[in-house]
Design a protein around this motif. Structure first.
Motif, short mmCIF file in Angstrom:
data_model
loop_
_atom_site.label_atom_id
_atom_site.label_comp_id
_atom_site.label_asym_id
_atom_site.label_seq_id
_atom_site.Cartn_x
_atom_site.Cartn_y
_atom_site.Cartn_z
N ALA A 106 67.94 115.88 -9.13
CA ALA A 106 68.09 116.94 -10.13
C ALA A 106 66.73 117.51 -10.54
N ALA A 107 65.75 116.62 -10.70
CA ALA A 107 64.42 117.09 -11.12
C ALA A 107 63.80 117.98 -10.06
N CYS A 108 64.05 117.68 -8.81
CA CYS A 108 63.39 118.40 -7.72
C CYS A 108 64.17 119.62 -7.25
N LEU A 109 65.44 119.70 -7.62
CA LEU A 109 66.29 120.78 -7.11
C LEU A 109 65.75 122.19 -7.38
N PRO A 110 65.21 122.46 -8.57
CA PRO A 110 64.68 123.82 -8.80
C PRO A 110 63.59 124.21 -7.80
N PHE A 111 62.81 123.25 -7.34
CA PHE A 111 61.80 123.58 -6.33
C PHE A 111 62.46 123.99 -5.03
N LEU A 112 63.51 123.27 -4.64
CA LEU A 112 64.22 123.63 -3.41
C LEU A 112 64.87 125.00 -3.55
N ARG A 170 59.71 121.25 -17.33
CA ARG A 170 60.99 121.61 -16.76
C ARG A 170 60.69 122.26 -15.43
N THR A 171 61.05 121.57 -14.39
CA THR A 171 60.68 122.08 -13.07
C THR A 171 61.30 123.46 -12.83
N ALA A 172 62.43 123.73 -13.47
CA ALA A 172 63.03 125.05 -13.29
C ALA A 172 62.10 126.15 -13.80
N ALA A 182 65.14 118.13 0.48
CA ALA A 182 65.65 118.33 -0.88
C ALA A 182 64.69 117.72 -1.90
N ILE A 183 64.06 116.61 -1.54
CA ILE A 183 63.11 115.91 -2.41
C ILE A 183 61.72 116.06 -1.80
N LYS A 184 60.75 116.32 -2.62
CA LYS A 184 59.42 116.62 -2.10
C LYS A 184 58.48 115.41 -2.06
N CYS A 185 58.86 114.31 -2.66
CA CYS A 185 58.03 113.09 -2.64
C CYS A 185 58.83 111.93 -2.06
N ARG A 186 58.14 111.04 -1.40
CA ARG A 186 58.82 109.95 -0.70
C ARG A 186 59.35 108.89 -1.67
N ALA A 188 52.40 124.19 -7.26
CA ALA A 188 53.17 123.66 -8.39
C ALA A 188 53.77 122.30 -8.05
N ILE A 189 54.29 122.18 -6.84
CA ILE A 189 54.88 120.90 -6.43
C ILE A 189 53.81 119.82 -6.33
N ALA A 190 52.65 120.18 -5.80
CA ALA A 190 51.57 119.20 -5.65
C ALA A 190 51.11 118.66 -7.01
N ALA A 191 51.27 119.45 -8.07
CA ALA A 191 50.86 119.01 -9.41
C ALA A 191 51.99 118.33 -10.17
N CYS A 192 53.17 118.30 -9.59
CA CYS A 192 54.35 117.86 -10.33
C CYS A 192 54.37 116.34 -10.54
N GLN A 193 54.67 115.96 -11.76
CA GLN A 193 54.89 114.54 -12.09
C GLN A 193 56.18 114.40 -12.89
N ALA A 194 57.15 115.22 -12.52
CA ALA A 194 58.37 115.27 -13.32
C ALA A 194 59.29 114.08 -13.12
N CYS A 195 59.12 113.35 -12.02
CA CYS A 195 59.91 112.13 -11.85
C CYS A 195 59.00 111.04 -11.29
N GLY A 196 59.52 109.83 -11.28
CA GLY A 196 58.71 108.68 -10.92
C GLY A 196 58.22 108.66 -9.48
N LEU A 197 58.79 109.51 -8.63
CA LEU A 197 58.38 109.50 -7.23
C LEU A 197 56.94 109.97 -7.03
N CYS A 198 56.40 110.62 -8.05
CA CYS A 198 55.00 111.09 -7.92
C CYS A 198 54.02 109.92 -7.88
N GLN A 199 54.44 108.76 -8.37
CA GLN A 199 53.48 107.67 -8.55
C GLN A 199 53.04 107.01 -7.25
N GLU A 200 53.92 107.01 -6.25
CA GLU A 200 53.57 106.31 -5.02
C GLU A 200 53.41 107.23 -3.82
N ARG A 201 53.54 108.53 -4.06
CA ARG A 201 53.40 109.43 -2.92
C ARG A 201 51.93 109.52 -2.50
N HIS A 202 51.72 109.68 -1.19
CA HIS A 202 50.37 110.01 -0.72
C HIS A 202 50.14 111.51 -0.84
S1 SF4 Z 1 60.12 114.40 -6.20
FE1 SF4 Z 1 60.06 116.53 -6.93
S2 SF4 Z 1 60.43 116.39 -9.15
FE2 SF4 Z 1 59.79 114.34 -8.44
S3 SF4 Z 1 57.56 114.30 -8.71
FE3 SF4 Z 1 57.96 114.95 -6.59
S4 SF4 Z 1 57.95 117.20 -6.69
FE4 SF4 Z 1 58.18 116.47 -8.81
#
Ligand code: SF4
Length: 284
Positions: free
Chosen positions: A200-206, A93-95, A183-187, A110-124
């Motif tokens: 929604a998944a990324c909002l607690p980080f913001l 729970r990112t919150a 608002a979103i930390k991964c591309r 914490a954000i660098a280790a986050c895999q809470a949504c699918g955007l983590c898969q293709e980010r550099h």
């Molecule tokens: S976009 Fe946000 S919630 Fe999704 S993996 Fe990246 S840091 Fe985590």
């Protein structure tokens, strides 16, 4: 109960063998009775485990089974940075993670280790933020583009230059009194729009980032940034020109909504409206 012949000097009943196996002993031997080079194998295939005859063992996990470890707690380290375990999908729970960070370095880890949504898969790399703490204005865009994803910095390339020029026009800059983030930390792949579940998944980080940065005011650029920040589904047109506030860290922070620089590059005629929004920020 029939004894199971194992070795001339070792006679175990099926119940005893089951007990030994429960204790993790598969090759019972008695020193002196059985040569070490002739271990006595107890083949589970030959032994009917009488689980039903050992009622107090019923329901216990098999020997060797280890229950999954609870998620490792995040331990504050020096300077408030966090030792962050890999975080995955629904387990996280990112919150909760964001709430445990005590400074921007910890939040970044914490954000660098986050895999809470699918955007983590293709980010550099994740794109967290850039600028000064306690700024006059915190600029919040939507999501990293291709260049941001490669450089790890928000608002680079043509959009970034336009934003810097606009900020400079009101005497501001990210090296002086501005902090910029998304608002979103991964591309999102192919620069597609972020999906609601990703926002929604990324909002607690913001939200935690805003608490830690402690800006005097916020400039939300683009529809997705404004909607995420203000928890609304309103259109950019309906949100622009209105007075908004959010509560962060016990403070009321005014929010101005405006066009994203990427949009202004496509629609230069809207720059006049964006200039009005900048004046509103300066007047705050
Ligand atoms: S976009 Fe946000 S919630 Fe999704 S993996 Fe990246 S840091 Fe985590």
């Amino acid at each position: 109960m029939n004894a199971v012949p194992v070795h001339p000097s070792l006679q175990f009943s099926a119940l005893q063998i089951a007990w030994l196996q429960e204790l993790g002993i598969d090759k019972p031997w008695i020193p002196g009775d059985v040569p070490r080079n002739q271990p006595v194998a107890v083949s589970p295939a030959k032994v009917q485990r009488p689980a039903s005859t050992v009622p107090h063992l019923a329901g216990r996990p098999p020997v060797g089974h280890r229950p999954p470890s609870p998620a490792a707690p995040l331990a504050p380290t020096k300077k408030g940075a966090l030792a962050v375990p890999a975080l995955t999908g629904s387990e996280v729970r990112t919150a909760d993670i964001a709430a445990m960070t005590t400074d921007l370095a910890g939040l970044t880890a914490a954000i660098a280790a986050c895999q809470a949504c699918g955007l983590c898969q293709e980010r550099h790399q994740v794109v967290v933020g850039q600028g000064v703490e306690r700024p006059t204005v915190m600029v919040i865009g939507e999501a990293p583009g291709e260049q941001e994803d490669r450089q790890g910095q928000p608002f680079v390339g043509r959009s970034g230059r336009l934003l810097d020029n606009m900020l400079s026009a009101i005497g501001s800059g990210r090296d002086r009194n501005v902090y910029v983030a998304n608002a979103i930390k991964c591309r999102p792949p192919g620069n597609r729009n972020p999906r609601p579940d990703e926002l929604a998944a990324c909002l607690p980080f913001l939200q935690r980032q805003i608490e830690l940065v402690r800006p005097d005011s916020i400039l939300a650029l683009g529809r997705f940034a404004a909607q995420a920040l203000l928890s609304t589904e309103g259109t950019l047109l309906s949100l622009r020109g209105q007075s908004h506030f959010i509560t962060s860290g016990g403070r009321q922070i005014p929010v101005v909504v405006s066009y994203h620089p990427a949009y202004l590059l496509r629609r230069p005629m809207e720059k006049a409206a964006a200039w009005q929004d900048l004046q509103a920020v300066r007047n705050l």
